[in-house]
Design an enzyme around this catalytic site. Structure first.
Site, PDB file in Angstrom:
ATOM      1  N   SER A 128       0.650  -1.316   0.098  1.00 41.21           N
ATOM      2  CA  SER A 128      -0.089   0.105  -0.041  1.00 41.21           C
ATOM      3  C   SER A 128       0.988   1.299  -0.163  1.00 41.21           C
ATOM      4  O   SER A 128       0.247   2.186  -0.470  1.00 41.21           O
ATOM      5  CB  SER A 128      -0.681   0.114   1.158  1.00 41.21           C
ATOM      6  OG  SER A 128      -1.703  -0.890   1.227  1.00 41.21           O
ATOM      7  N   GLU A 161      -5.453  -1.237  -8.222  1.00 41.16           N
ATOM      8  CA  GLU A 161      -4.688  -0.182  -8.715  1.00 41.16           C
ATOM      9  C   GLU A 161      -3.435  -0.966  -9.398  1.00 41.16           C
ATOM     10  O   GLU A 161      -2.683  -1.863  -8.633  1.00 41.16           O
ATOM     11  CB  GLU A 161      -4.094   0.732  -7.847  1.00 41.16           C
ATOM     12  CG  GLU A 161      -5.266   1.531  -7.042  1.00 41.16           C
ATOM     13  CD  GLU A 161      -4.829   2.696  -6.195  1.00 41.16           C
ATOM     14  OE1 GLU A 161      -5.205   3.880  -6.000  1.00 41.16           O
ATOM     15  OE2 GLU A 161      -4.275   2.084  -4.885  1.00 41.16           O
ATOM     16  N   ASN A 199      -5.067   5.888  -1.432  1.00 30.57           N
ATOM     17  CA  ASN A 199      -4.456   6.292  -0.076  1.00 30.57           C
ATOM     18  C   ASN A 199      -4.160   7.878  -0.157  1.00 30.57           C
ATOM     19  O   ASN A 199      -4.301   8.566   0.858  1.00 30.57           O
ATOM     20  CB  ASN A 199      -3.587   5.194   0.245  1.00 30.57           C
ATOM     21  CG  ASN A 199      -4.040   4.078   0.801  1.00 30.57           C
ATOM     22  OD1 ASN A 199      -5.216   4.045   1.482  1.00 30.57           O
ATOM     23  ND2 ASN A 199      -3.244   3.005   0.825  1.00 30.57           N
TER      24      ASN A 199
HETATM   25  P1  NAD Z   1      -1.359  -9.419   7.316  1.00 33.52           P
HETATM   26  O1  NAD Z   1      -0.367  -9.185   8.519  1.00 33.52           O
HETATM   27  O2  NAD Z   1      -2.757  -9.766   7.592  1.00 33.52           O
HETATM   28  O3  NAD Z   1      -0.668 -10.894   6.517  1.00 33.52           O
HETATM   29  C1  NAD Z   1       0.472 -11.002   6.248  1.00 33.52           C
HETATM   30  C2  NAD Z   1       0.753 -12.416   6.259  1.00 33.52           C
HETATM   31  O4  NAD Z   1       2.197 -12.685   5.563  1.00 33.52           O
HETATM   32  C3  NAD Z   1       0.741 -12.934   7.372  1.00 33.52           C
HETATM   33  O5  NAD Z   1      -0.092 -14.215   7.515  1.00 33.52           O
HETATM   34  C4  NAD Z   1       2.243 -13.638   7.530  1.00 33.52           C
HETATM   35  O6  NAD Z   1       2.578 -14.783   8.217  1.00 33.52           O
HETATM   36  C5  NAD Z   1       2.783 -13.849   6.181  1.00 33.52           C
HETATM   37  N1  NAD Z   1       4.443 -13.599   6.113  1.00 33.52           N
HETATM   38  C6  NAD Z   1       5.089 -12.996   6.620  1.00 33.52           C
HETATM   39  N2  NAD Z   1       6.297 -13.073   5.882  1.00 33.52           N
HETATM   40  C7  NAD Z   1       6.440 -13.910   4.971  1.00 33.52           C
HETATM   41  C8  NAD Z   1       7.024 -14.642   3.986  1.00 33.52           C
HETATM   42  N3  NAD Z   1       8.296 -14.222   3.808  1.00 33.52           N
HETATM   43  N4  NAD Z   1       6.637 -15.299   3.127  1.00 33.52           N
HETATM   44  C9  NAD Z   1       5.266 -15.832   3.157  1.00 33.52           C
HETATM   45  N5  NAD Z   1       4.427 -15.145   4.015  1.00 33.52           N
HETATM   46  C10 NAD Z   1       4.738 -14.287   5.065  1.00 33.52           C
HETATM   47  O7  NAD Z   1      -1.289  -8.208   6.489  1.00 33.52           O
HETATM   48  P2  NAD Z   1      -2.339  -7.918   5.320  1.00 33.52           P
HETATM   49  O8  NAD Z   1      -3.149  -6.837   5.786  1.00 33.52           O
HETATM   50  O9  NAD Z   1      -2.833  -8.847   4.723  1.00 33.52           O
HETATM   51  O10 NAD Z   1      -1.180  -7.047   4.304  1.00 33.52           O
HETATM   52  C11 NAD Z   1      -0.296  -7.540   3.420  1.00 33.52           C
HETATM   53  C12 NAD Z   1       0.162  -6.689   2.338  1.00 33.52           C
HETATM   54  O11 NAD Z   1      -0.941  -6.244   1.686  1.00 33.52           O
HETATM   55  C13 NAD Z   1       0.918  -5.322   2.892  1.00 33.52           C
HETATM   56  O12 NAD Z   1       1.831  -5.037   1.992  1.00 33.52           O
HETATM   57  C14 NAD Z   1      -0.172  -4.323   3.173  1.00 33.52           C
HETATM   58  O13 NAD Z   1       0.297  -3.011   2.774  1.00 33.52           O
HETATM   59  C15 NAD Z   1      -1.198  -4.702   1.907  1.00 33.52           C
HETATM   60  N6  NAD Z   1      -2.554  -4.374   2.020  1.00 33.52           N
HETATM   61  C16 NAD Z   1      -3.210  -4.208   3.016  1.00 33.52           C
HETATM   62  C17 NAD Z   1      -4.514  -3.881   2.936  1.00 33.52           C
HETATM   63  C18 NAD Z   1      -5.319  -3.859   4.154  1.00 33.52           C
HETATM   64  O14 NAD Z   1      -6.703  -3.342   4.336  1.00 33.52           O
HETATM   65  N7  NAD Z   1      -4.586  -4.741   5.212  1.00 33.52           N
HETATM   66  C19 NAD Z   1      -5.063  -3.351   2.032  1.00 33.52           C
HETATM   67  C20 NAD Z   1      -4.396  -3.304   0.718  1.00 33.52           C
HETATM   68  C21 NAD Z   1      -3.093  -3.741   0.602  1.00 33.52           C
END
Ligand code: NAD
Length: 507
Positions: A128, A161, A199
């Site tokens: 993000s 996006e 954002n």
């Molecule tokens: P999250 O913490 O819910 O999930 C991340 C997952 O990745 C965890 O389950 C963790 O165990 C796993 N992980 C960590 N290191 C890893 C690795 N090396 N290999 C494989 N898995 C690994 O996070 P999220 O909220 O799902 O966000 C993930 C990404 O998406 C981030 O970059 C975030 O900025 C982006 N994002 C989040 C949102 C939101 O609303 N939460 C929206 C759009 C984008």
């Protein structure tokens, strides 16, 4: 390396890395499209958790009758869970990473992908706020690296996006846009810049709402109500901050501030304090609101005494005529000018001007409340903003609120600062949206699409700006700038030009 556009039908296997909130939704979405999915986590425990989340989401769709048992089983059969990253990505046409938002983790992962993926595989990040260019710059084949930014929940939200760095090949970006459409999403294609479209427009607006709260412009409930009922947004900004997470929003603001500077992106001190206190919102049980207990209603405004006589200072344009009729119909005496018996004096409030000046002209300034109706379309009165100059007496707000309740008006109370609540929040964001177009970053149509599909706006910000009238938006922003000295409210040159020339953004 990717040298031509790959048709969606040729993307048969997708590896999704990180099955957290976003990754599990993305894996579900891709699995539903008939493609094979490799669902990858760091260890078996997280893999089980991620797959449980994915299964629960599919089960919910089945229980709602939106998916058959057979389809769910077929989708699950196409998803192969593993905690072995190199083996998992080896056969993938596309990799989408959704691991935590930390550059060092992403860089390490992309190093692994360089080794393990096919040279023609496309590598997409769901980040993000991190620099996709920095992620891509360290890889062996940067032309095949791009951003693919989904919104939460990924199976539901229509916007994606698609972000290109200076190194991304046009074919990679086009392939991802075509794939997004095939997944029944609407892609907007932009270059790598902090916050992308959504954002960069949403988070400063949320921060502005925190500033309004911390400067006692209104209560948290009224700030939320102004956005919800005044702008027609699905949720108020403080409730939305609690949902997104205050820490996540603060991190995005810091990235925006580092990239663009200026006061617009400077985090509100209250936002930082709440993060320091680990009050991150819903996920920690408390943020702007407390989710651990139901909040008792502190005060019933209807119980405040109603004034026996109300002075309504009519305007030549008839703005308050309907209100005066409604008050009289409620059995309260309405007079054209205040007398010693008058309990409340109502003047027409205009977001470009202080109510105070009108209050001083009318006299009885301690009893004056300004009222500003948001246009609900078709000439109908929408939300009523009750505007109180700081010189009003302590009980005036309660009397005005009691009157609003008696008249069944949807009302919020605001201090007497230009823009009040609804227009202050909205117009500052419209200014940001015009700046984005002015910078050549995105078209007005893409900006509006992104905010409608990514944030549930009923109309995009530039459409709303056109509807309000660019000249009016400019004069309210100028009044906000004059009152606060904050450069962030200076109308951007393109907005000022359009206002002068009478041009609309979405014609
Ligand atoms: P999250 O913490 O819910 O999930 C991340 C997952 O990745 C965890 O389950 C963790 O165990 C796993 N992980 C960590 N290191 C890893 C690795 N090396 N290999 C494989 N898995 C690994 O996070 P999220 O909220 O799902 O966000 C993930 C990404 O998406 C981030 O970059 C975030 O900025 C982006 N994002 C989040 C949102 C939101 O609303 N939460 C929206 C759009 C984008």
């Amino acid at each position: 390396m990717t040298s031509s556009v790959i048709q969606p039908a040729d993307i048969r296997e997708v590896a999704v890395i990180g099955l957290g909130l976003m990754g599990s939704g993305i894996a579900e979405l891709v699995g539903r499209s008939g493609r094979r999915v490799v669902a990858i986590e760091i260890n078996q425990t997280f893999l089980d958790q991620g797959m449980a989340r994915l299964r629960a989401s599919l089960d919910k769709a089945v229980s709602r009758g939106k998916l058959t048992d057979t389809s769910r089983d077929e989708i699950l059969a196409r998803i192969r869970p593993t905690d072995d990253i190199p083996a998992g990505v080896a056969g993938a046409d596309l990799v989408i990473e959704a691991i935590p938002e930390r550059m060092e983790l992403k860089r390490t992962l992309f190093d692994q992908l360089d080794e393990a993926c096919r040279a023609d595989a496309i590598l997409a990040t769901n980040t993000s706020s991190l620099s996709i260019t920095e992620i891509a710059g360290g890889t062996r084949y940067p032309p095949r690296v791009a951003g693919l930014h989904f919104f939460n929940p990924a199976p539901v939200m229509k916007l994606v996006e698609v972000i290109s760095t200076v190194l991304t090949s046009p074919e990679t970006a086009e392939t991802l846009a075509l794939l997004s459409r095939d997944l029944r999403k609407t892609p907007v294609q932009v270059s790598d810049r902090a916050g992308f479209i959504v954002n960069a427009l949403l988070v400063p607006y949320l921060n502005h709402a925190v500033r309004l709260l911390e400067t006692a412009q209104a209560t948290r409930e009224d700030i939320d109500k102004a956005a919800n009922l005044g702008l027609g947004l699905p949720m108020g900004p403080l409730t939305l901050l609690d949902l997104i997470g205050l820490d996540t929003s603060l991190a995005v603001l810091e990235v925006l501030q580092a990239e663009f500077g200026g006061t617009r992106y400077a985090p509100a001190p209250l936002l930082r304090r709440l993060c320091d206190a680990r009050l991150f919102g819903r996920k920690s049980g408390r943020g702007f609101y407390d989710y651990r207990h139901s909040t008792p209603v502190a005060h019933d405004p209807a119980s405040a005494p109603l004034p026996a006589e109300v002075a309504v200072i009519r305007e030549p344009d008839g703005r308050l005529d309907e209100l005066a009729r409604d008050i009289a119909a409620a059995g309260i005496s309405v007079v054209p000018q205040p007398s010693p018996e008058t309990g409340l004096v109502i003047v027409a409030a205009d977001p470009e001007h202080r109510v105070l000046d009108a209050a001083l002209t009318v006299g009885h300034s301690a009893d004056v409340v300004g009222i500003h109706f948001i246009d609900a379309g078709d000439g109908k009165r929408g939300l009523a903003e009750l505007v109180l100059p700081d010189v009003t007496a302590a009980g005036t707000a309660a009397k005005a609120t009691a009157l609003a309740v008696k008249l069944s008006l949807d009302a919020v109370t605001s201090r007497d600062r230009p823009g009040f609540l609804t227009e202050a929040l909205a117009y500052a964001q419209f200014n940001d949206a015009v700046r984005m177009f002015q910078d050549g970053y995105a078209s007005p149509a893409d900006i509006d699409t992104a905010m409608m599909l990514g944030c549930g706006y009923p109309r995009g910000p530039l459409q709303m700006l056109d509807d309000a009238g660019p000249a009016r938006v400019v004069s309210v922003l100028e009044a906000m700038h004059a009152a606060t000295g904050d450069q962030a409210f200076t109308p951007v040159p393109l907005l000022a030009e359009y206002a002068t020339a009478g041009i609309r953004f979405r014609s």
